[in-house]
Design an enzyme around this catalytic site. Structure first.
Site, PDB file in Angstrom:
ATOM      1  N   GLU A 111      -9.084   9.869  21.662  1.00 28.05           N
ATOM      2  CA  GLU A 111      -9.072   8.438  21.495  1.00 28.05           C
ATOM      3  C   GLU A 111      -8.265   7.814  20.396  1.00 28.05           C
ATOM      4  O   GLU A 111      -7.903   8.508  19.502  1.00 28.05           O
ATOM      5  CB  GLU A 111     -10.759   8.033  21.217  1.00 28.05           C
ATOM      6  CG  GLU A 111     -11.713   8.685  21.953  1.00 28.05           C
ATOM      7  CD  GLU A 111     -12.921   8.488  21.518  1.00 28.05           C
ATOM      8  OE1 GLU A 111     -13.181   7.534  20.630  1.00 28.05           O
ATOM      9  OE2 GLU A 111     -14.031   9.332  21.759  1.00 28.05           O
ATOM     10  N   LYS A 113      -7.491   5.761  17.064  1.00 27.98           N
ATOM     11  CA  LYS A 113      -8.121   5.390  15.898  1.00 27.98           C
ATOM     12  C   LYS A 113      -7.815   4.060  15.258  1.00 27.98           C
ATOM     13  O   LYS A 113      -6.940   3.704  14.898  1.00 27.98           O
ATOM     14  CB  LYS A 113      -8.133   6.351  15.013  1.00 27.98           C
ATOM     15  CG  LYS A 113      -8.994   6.264  13.386  1.00 27.98           C
ATOM     16  CD  LYS A 113      -8.564   7.535  12.513  1.00 27.98           C
ATOM     17  CE  LYS A 113      -9.190   7.198  11.392  1.00 27.98           C
ATOM     18  NZ  LYS A 113      -9.373   5.968  10.660  1.00 27.98           N
ATOM     19  N   ASP A 115      -8.206   0.420  13.388  1.00 32.47           N
ATOM     20  CA  ASP A 115      -7.916   0.288  11.804  1.00 32.47           C
ATOM     21  C   ASP A 115      -8.841  -1.022  11.489  1.00 32.47           C
ATOM     22  O   ASP A 115      -8.212  -2.317  11.575  1.00 32.47           O
ATOM     23  CB  ASP A 115      -6.531   0.151  11.258  1.00 32.47           C
ATOM     24  CG  ASP A 115      -6.620   0.265   9.539  1.00 32.47           C
ATOM     25  OD1 ASP A 115      -7.555   0.638   9.047  1.00 32.47           O
ATOM     26  OD2 ASP A 115      -5.482  -0.300   9.138  1.00 32.47           O
ATOM     27  N   TYR A 224     -16.839   2.962  20.466  1.00 37.58           N
ATOM     28  CA  TYR A 224     -16.425   4.462  20.703  1.00 37.58           C
ATOM     29  C   TYR A 224     -17.400   5.568  20.796  1.00 37.58           C
ATOM     30  O   TYR A 224     -16.825   6.770  20.941  1.00 37.58           O
ATOM     31  CB  TYR A 224     -15.206   4.952  19.747  1.00 37.58           C
ATOM     32  CG  TYR A 224     -15.321   4.276  18.497  1.00 37.58           C
ATOM     33  CD1 TYR A 224     -16.565   5.136  17.787  1.00 37.58           C
ATOM     34  CD2 TYR A 224     -14.709   3.669  17.668  1.00 37.58           C
ATOM     35  CE1 TYR A 224     -16.906   5.079  16.510  1.00 37.58           C
ATOM     36  CE2 TYR A 224     -14.991   3.291  16.230  1.00 37.58           C
ATOM     37  CZ  TYR A 224     -16.082   4.167  15.787  1.00 37.58           C
ATOM     38  OH  TYR A 224     -16.263   3.909  14.406  1.00 37.58           O
ATOM     39  N   LYS A 311      -4.117  11.255  11.453  1.00 36.24           N
ATOM     40  CA  LYS A 311      -3.601  10.290  11.050  1.00 36.24           C
ATOM     41  C   LYS A 311      -2.122  10.328  11.270  1.00 36.24           C
ATOM     42  O   LYS A 311      -1.283  11.171  11.017  1.00 36.24           O
ATOM     43  CB  LYS A 311      -3.669  10.039   9.549  1.00 36.24           C
ATOM     44  CG  LYS A 311      -5.290  10.136   9.088  1.00 36.24           C
ATOM     45  CD  LYS A 311      -6.217   8.703   9.923  1.00 36.24           C
ATOM     46  CE  LYS A 311      -5.955   7.676   8.871  1.00 36.24           C
ATOM     47  NZ  LYS A 311      -6.663   7.753   7.812  1.00 36.24           N
ATOM     48  N   CYS A 405       6.604  -9.277 -22.565  1.00 35.33           N
ATOM     49  CA  CYS A 405       5.755  -9.739 -21.457  1.00 35.33           C
ATOM     50  C   CYS A 405       6.491 -10.955 -20.882  1.00 35.33           C
ATOM     51  O   CYS A 405       6.888 -12.105 -21.716  1.00 35.33           O
ATOM     52  CB  CYS A 405       4.510 -10.273 -22.079  1.00 35.33           C
ATOM     53  SG  CYS A 405       3.306 -11.236 -21.080  1.00 35.33           S
ATOM     54  N   CYS A 408       4.295 -14.430 -21.771  1.00 32.25           N
ATOM     55  CA  CYS A 408       4.042 -14.959 -23.232  1.00 32.25           C
ATOM     56  C   CYS A 408       5.121 -14.336 -24.174  1.00 32.25           C
ATOM     57  O   CYS A 408       5.158 -14.734 -25.325  1.00 32.25           O
ATOM     58  CB  CYS A 408       2.398 -14.729 -23.614  1.00 32.25           C
ATOM     59  SG  CYS A 408       2.219 -12.987 -24.064  1.00 32.25           S
ATOM     60  N   CYS A 430       0.706  -5.712 -22.304  1.00 32.23           N
ATOM     61  CA  CYS A 430       0.914  -6.757 -23.074  1.00 32.23           C
ATOM     62  C   CYS A 430      -0.241  -6.937 -24.005  1.00 32.23           C
ATOM     63  O   CYS A 430      -1.556  -6.993 -23.476  1.00 32.23           O
ATOM     64  CB  CYS A 430       1.092  -8.027 -22.271  1.00 32.23           C
ATOM     65  SG  CYS A 430       1.031  -9.587 -23.353  1.00 32.23           S
ATOM     66  N   CYS A 436      -2.452 -14.505 -23.625  1.00 32.35           N
ATOM     67  CA  CYS A 436      -1.347 -14.385 -22.425  1.00 32.35           C
ATOM     68  C   CYS A 436      -2.308 -15.018 -21.072  1.00 32.35           C
ATOM     69  O   CYS A 436      -3.190 -14.420 -20.559  1.00 32.35           O
ATOM     70  CB  CYS A 436      -0.843 -12.625 -22.066  1.00 32.35           C
ATOM     71  SG  CYS A 436       0.085 -12.674 -20.723  1.00 32.35           S
TER      72      CYS A 436
END
Length: 677
Positions: A111, A113, A115, A224, A311, A405, A408, A430, A436
């Site tokens: 079958e 699969k 998602d 299923y 998979k 950063c 900031c 940071c 920030c």
């Protein structure tokens, strides 16, 4: 790094990935990468039973449960399937089934699969009576009202069908590609955040508290698996064909195979053809067709022996890197993002991909202008997996990680821990957590989130607006805003009142969640609960030194220093004191600290398994209230194990080896009741 340290690191990483996948719907690694980490942890834990932990990711199934829905226990547990990514593993599984069946012939049902979001539907006398999500495999959310809004799920079966009096059918709720693209186009026009993929969109839609939202988003469902006492046939394939006649949407791609060759032909065909399907798929499911043989093969602790999921390898595309930008998260972690020429990948247009951290960039020697290979991990998160050096422009410049950063301007820092390779120390941060803007807004979002203070209605867009209008500059400011300030032009009085009411109600949130809500760097939900139970009051936690903090189970030096740094910051202390003055819970409740009896005094108790009458956390509280001590792993000092269903096999083996007493749930409750009586 020794095995103990690696086990602790893997557990921490997998807990975070589980949270991102099942709670936040925003995974950052592929299914295959997750499975590899999980397998590594399983192997290490099997070699070190003395390090067993009932809260290890290997001892549970990820959960999508939400508090807003009623919880329902599954009649038949919804276990996950073992995953494989190679044809060799498929061959090994087939050989294993053949051996376990002692050479008896068997068929395999192949079958697709899908998602999406797993669902269990119960029908009585041909009418849909209940729809429950997978949840943690033992219980899930009752989403019957929302499921009734999905047109492809029959509410009443065809009257000319000979269906059983009562049965359960399982499947996947999906959002087709065309519905997904339409929804994201609408959200983009409304300047709302886009869904990353159809699975996230389907999950978020089904968990909506408004069935009208579900009805308008075009969800679909493929079924299923059929369960019940009076099924039409012994064959799984044949039962689904019967269900198709009853009115259920069953995949046209389902086939029976009689040998490994036919299975591999099926996999090869759909690895290509799936791109033409109207919905997302991520693999193939193989099931022994005979229910009698399924029963004979049985289950492992985590999955059925008679089924496996293959998979598909992630789809890959090549495109050009245009620039690298940087995002600042709630904890101050700076994440580099690759901005690329648009490319089609797994059904969507990809323009951006995460680069994780500076070490990741260096590992590829990444240059601006490089042609990069991009995959979608688990067909969800775009990720750069390689570069084509031959196409690198002569004038290409290497990517240089920023030193300040981007929001900031504060110089970035890198926190050193015991393991320089951990994600915790690979990131640049940071340190300006009180000044920030992304950190400030992120901490407010975290503070208001469901698992923290649960301020319903206060989402990212609302927080952004309040921050822009200068209604709030930190988490304590939430408790000073009123309806008139929020309402502004007077067009949203009701929603403003709802938010103010939700903020007021958050004062009732228990102490351990208040600790979590503060957003202290590296302190997760579990750590916050352990800290709250150990120190019992905010004052005690604020005054704790490095050694005292490290006495708490699971609190290492890096986290301990982060906690001390947070409370030594004067601005943070002022915010905490303001929260105290607004009435938040700053100590464990009387119920949590009260001692009901001393029946467990001096005893160290391990909890394992799944329980019927109380949750694990409730049993931990009961143990503490009766003078006992909760411990995470079995040792010679363990007094007894409180065991529910599906106790871990390695834990059971160690208990027997050490001659540790095992007590069931009913016996334990009787012991407590007798003493209290």
């Amino acid at each position: 790094m020794d095995d103990r340290q690696r086990i602790e690191q893997l557990r921490s990483e997998l807990h975070e990935h589980n949270r991102r996948y099942y709670v936040e719907n925003s995974p950052v690694i592929s299914d295959q990468e997750f499975d590899m980490l999980m397998h590594e942890l399983q192997d290490l834990e099997s070699r070190h039973p003395e390090l067993f932990d009932p809260n290890s990711p290997t001892q549970r199934v990820g959960s999508d449960i939400q508090k807003e829905f009623r919880q329902v226990k599954h009649r038949y547990p919804m276990l996950s399937l073992a995953n494989t990514y190679s044809e060799q593993d498929v061959q090994a599984w087939y050989n294993s089934v053949s051996k376990l069946l002692a050479g008896e012939p068997f068929e395999v049902c192949c079958e697709l699969k899908y998602d999406g979001l797993s669902i269990s539907l119960t029908y009585i006398d041909g009418r849909l009576t209940q729809a429950v999500t997978r949840g943690d495999g033992v219980q899930g959310d009752d989403v019957t009202t929302n499921v009734k809004a999905i047109q492809s799920i029959p509410l009443v079966l065809k009257t000319d069908s000979a269906f059983p009096h009562e049965f359960e059918i399982r499947g996947e709720i999906l959002m087709p590609w065309n519905s997904f693209e339409r929804l994201n186009a609408e959200r983009e026009a409304a300047e709302e955040p886009l869904f990353a993929n159809p699975r996230n969109a389907a999950s978020g839609t089904l968990k909506s508290l408004d069935p009208k939202v579900v009805a308008g988003r075009g969800l679909d469902a493929y079924l299923y698996y059929l369960l019940g006492e009076e099924l039409p046939a012994d064959g799984h394939y044949e039962n689904l064909e019967a269900a198709r006649h009853w009115g259920f949407k069953i995949s046209e791609g389902m086939r029976k195979a009689h040998n490994v060759g036919e299975i591999l032909e099926y996999i090869d065909y759909w690895d290509k053809e799936r791109k033409n399907l109207p919905v997302a798929t991520d693999g193939i499911v193989l099931k022994v067709n005979s229910l009698r043989q399924q029963h004979s093969l049985g289950f492992t602790a985590k999955s059925p022996r008679w089924a496996i999921a293959y998979k598909f390898k992630a789809e890959r595309a090549c495109t050009r890197l245009l620039e690298v930008t940087y995002q600042v998260g709630r904890t101050g972690a700076v994440t580099p993002v690759a901005n690329m020429e648009p490319v089609q990948l797994a059904g969507t247009t990809v323009r951006r991909a995460t680069l994780n951290n500076e070490d990741f960039i260096r590992s590829f020697d990444l240059h601006i202008g490089d042609y990069v290979y991009v995959e979608k991990g688990g067909e969800i998160i775009p990720k750069i997996v390689g570069i084509d050096i031959d196409q690198r422009p002569i004038i290409a410049q290497p990517v240089q990680f920023i030193k300040r950063c981007p929001e900031c301007g504060t110089p970035l820092v890198r926190y050193e821990g015991s393991d320089s390779k951990s994600e915790q120390t690979a990131a640049w941060y940071c340190p300006n957590d009180t000044g920030c803007p992304p950190q400030i807004k992120g901490r407010i979002e975290h503070f208001a989130s469901r698992r923290a203070m649960n301020i319903i209605g206060l989402g990212p867009e609302i927080i952004e607006e309040y921050y822009r209008r200068r209604l709030i500059a930190n988490i304590a400011d939430l408790y000073t805003i009123d309806v008139q300030q929020i309402n502004g032009d007077g067009s949203r009085d009701k929603s403003a009142q709802n938010i103010v009411n939700a903020i007021k109600k958050s004062r009732e949130v228990p102490f351990e969640r208040v600790v979590f809500a503060l957003g202290i760097r590296f302190v997760g939900e579990t750590s916050a609960r352990l800290l709250a139970r150990h120190f019992k009051t905010m004052d005690a936690l604020m005054a704790a030194n490095l050694e005292e903090l490290q006495e708490v189970e699971g609190i290492g030096e890096v986290m301990a220093r982060s906690i001390m740094g947070y409370f030594h910051n004067e601005q943070n202390r002022q915010i905490v004191e303001r929260l105290r003055s607004y009435g938040l819970q700053f100590q464990l409740s009387a119920e949590q600290t009260s001692v009901t009896s001393t029946v467990l005094a001096g005893q160290s108790i391990v909890i394992s398994g799944v329980f019927q009458h109380h949750s694990r956390d409730e049993y931990k509280l009961i143990i503490e209230q009766n003078g006992g001590k909760n411990v995470g792993s079995i040792s010679a000092k363990t007094s007894f194990i409180l065991a529910g269903e599906n106790m871990g096999p390695s834990k059971l083996e160690k208990a027997r080896k050490l001659n540790i007493r095992i007590i069931g749930e009913d016996e334990f409750l009787e012991m407590i009741a007798t003493e209290q009586g």
